[in-house]
Design a protein around this motif. Structure first.
Motif, short mmCIF file in Angstrom:
data_model
loop_
_atom_site.label_atom_id
_atom_site.label_comp_id
_atom_site.label_asym_id
_atom_site.label_seq_id
_atom_site.Cartn_x
_atom_site.Cartn_y
_atom_site.Cartn_z
N ALA A 19 3.13 9.83 11.92
CA ALA A 19 2.12 10.49 11.10
C ALA A 19 0.76 9.80 11.22
N TYR A 20 0.76 8.47 11.23
CA TYR A 20 -0.50 7.74 11.33
C TYR A 20 -1.20 8.06 12.65
N TRP B 90 -9.36 11.37 11.96
CA TRP B 90 -9.38 10.98 10.55
C TRP B 90 -9.22 9.48 10.40
N VAL B 91 -9.80 8.94 9.34
CA VAL B 91 -9.58 7.55 8.96
C VAL B 91 -8.41 7.54 7.97
N VAL B 92 -7.33 6.88 8.34
CA VAL B 92 -6.08 6.93 7.58
C VAL B 92 -5.93 5.64 6.80
N LYS B 93 -5.71 5.76 5.49
CA LYS B 93 -5.49 4.61 4.62
C LYS B 93 -4.26 4.86 3.75
N GLY B 94 -3.70 3.78 3.23
CA GLY B 94 -2.55 3.90 2.35
C GLY B 94 -2.90 4.62 1.06
N GLY B 95 -1.95 5.41 0.56
CA GLY B 95 -2.21 6.21 -0.62
C GLY B 95 -1.31 5.90 -1.79
N ILE B 96 -0.78 4.68 -1.87
CA ILE B 96 0.13 4.35 -2.95
C ILE B 96 -0.56 4.45 -4.31
N LYS B 97 -1.87 4.28 -4.35
CA LYS B 97 -2.60 4.37 -5.61
C LYS B 97 -2.51 5.76 -6.21
N CYS C 161 0.12 7.90 -5.48
CA CYS C 161 1.52 8.33 -5.38
C CYS C 161 1.79 9.12 -4.11
N VAL C 162 1.04 8.87 -3.04
CA VAL C 162 1.27 9.53 -1.76
C VAL C 162 1.38 8.45 -0.68
N ASP C 163 1.69 8.90 0.54
CA ASP C 163 1.86 7.94 1.64
C ASP C 163 0.54 7.58 2.30
N TYR C 164 -0.31 8.57 2.55
CA TYR C 164 -1.56 8.32 3.24
C TYR C 164 -2.69 9.11 2.59
N LEU C 165 -3.91 8.61 2.79
CA LEU C 165 -5.13 9.32 2.41
C LEU C 165 -5.99 9.49 3.66
N LEU C 166 -6.61 10.65 3.79
CA LEU C 166 -7.43 10.94 4.96
C LEU C 166 -8.90 10.96 4.56
N TYR C 167 -9.70 10.15 5.26
CA TYR C 167 -11.14 10.08 5.04
C TYR C 167 -11.86 10.59 6.30
N PHE D 233 -7.94 14.50 1.66
CA PHE D 233 -6.56 14.96 1.74
C PHE D 233 -5.61 13.83 1.39
N ALA D 234 -4.53 14.19 0.71
CA ALA D 234 -3.45 13.26 0.36
C ALA D 234 -2.19 13.70 1.09
N ILE D 235 -1.55 12.77 1.80
CA ILE D 235 -0.43 13.09 2.67
C ILE D 235 0.87 12.55 2.07
#
Length: 293
Positions: free
Chosen positions: A168-169, A177-184, A186-192, A203-205
């Motif tokens: 996925a990354y 996309w710039v991919v970052k962790g989305g634990i904050k 409650c998701v796996d990734y955040l897209l910037y 987007f929240a993945i």
């Protein structure tokens, strides 16, 4: 200027402001003492006014290193208004931390990272790193044979969490996309679009692994999240949290190849990543008052 340079500049200006203010207060006290000794009149020193700099009107001088305050004998008035001491220099404890997916992307795709062995401090080969990243998620007992010795052949699996997250990354990074962790959230990734410094994530993945062969799920040593159907209450909660923060929720379904169709030997190299497939489902929260038209 970088954020670290801006922080250092503001810290230096704040220190210079304290020194200038302390020097102006000392000068005002000295003038009051001279007036009392020569004219016999008592002057009440004001700690605010045109002669005393304030945080709203003070501007830094051109000198990068303002002169330090000279040491003078402390009077009773100085004791009531002590001079701020110089702030101690703070050690920069911030350091870069990479996830396994980020490290492998920089190493394998960008070729701009070197990983050293923790024991020998020698650079590790790509094959060694590839096997080490997959073994991290394995049970340590599975890496030992019956005689409690390291197993010469590592048992690799298509549903290794490292492979699932990296597929996925790599997919979203390859799309720009710039991919970052989305634990904050409650998701796996955040897209910037450009990164957290420039804008919020759009987007929240949520990763949803799907087994091509359900029998592989029963024999797997891993307990992957979201492999079973999740409840509507869970989906509604996650969707509402991200919709409130103006993020679009995306369910990313990653198909795990079946062992019966593909030999596990392909997992010994990154070429196995071509056997995974991705499908995306966009979830939007329905708000009748806003979406009526």
């Amino acid at each position: 200027m970088t954020s670290e340079e801006l922080t250092a500049k503001r810290r230096a200006e704040r220190q210079q402001f304290k020194q200038d203010r302390a020097k102006a207060i000392q000068a005002a006290f000295a003038e009051a003492e001279v007036a009392f000794e020569t004219e016999g009149r008592v002057v009440k020193v004001a700690l605010s006014g045109p002669s005393i700099p304030s945080a709203a009107t003070w501007k830094p001088s051109e000198s990068p290193n303002p002169p330090s305050i000279p040491n003078q004998s402390t009077t009773s008035q100085d004791a009531d208004h002590p001079v701020d001491e110089e702030e101690p220099s703070l050690e920069d404890m911030e350091h870069l931390q990479l996830t396994l997916a980020e490290a492998w992307f920089l190493l394998w795709t960008m070729d701009c990272l070197t990983i050293l062995d923790a024991q020998t401090l020698e650079p590790m080969s790509i094959q060694q790193i590839w096997s080490a990243f997959q073994s991290i998620h394995l049970n340590p007992m599975l890496l030992l044979d019956s005689k409690s010795q390291p197993s010469p052949k590592l048992q690799l699996h298509f549903d290794n969490p490292f492979l699932i997250h990296y597929v996925a990354y790599h997919h979203y990074r390859s799309l720009g996309w710039v991919v970052k962790g989305g634990i904050k959230f409650c998701v796996d990734y955040l897209l910037y679009k450009r990164g957290p410094v420039f804008s919020h994530a759009e987007f929240a993945i949520v990763l949803c692994p799907v087994y091509e062969d359900e029998d592989d799920k029963t024999t797997s040593p891993f307990e992957l999240q979201n492999t079973s159907p999740f409840s509507w209450s869970w989906l509604s909660t996650i969707n509402r949290v991200n919709a409130t923060l103006q993020k679009t929720l995306i369910l990313t379904y990653i198909t795990i190849p079946a062992k019966s169709r593909i030999s596990p030997d392909v997992l010994s190299s990154p070429a196995c990543l071509s056997y995974y497939s991705i499908q995306e489902v966009v979830i939007r929260r329905f708000i009748p008052a806003r979406m009526r038209d």
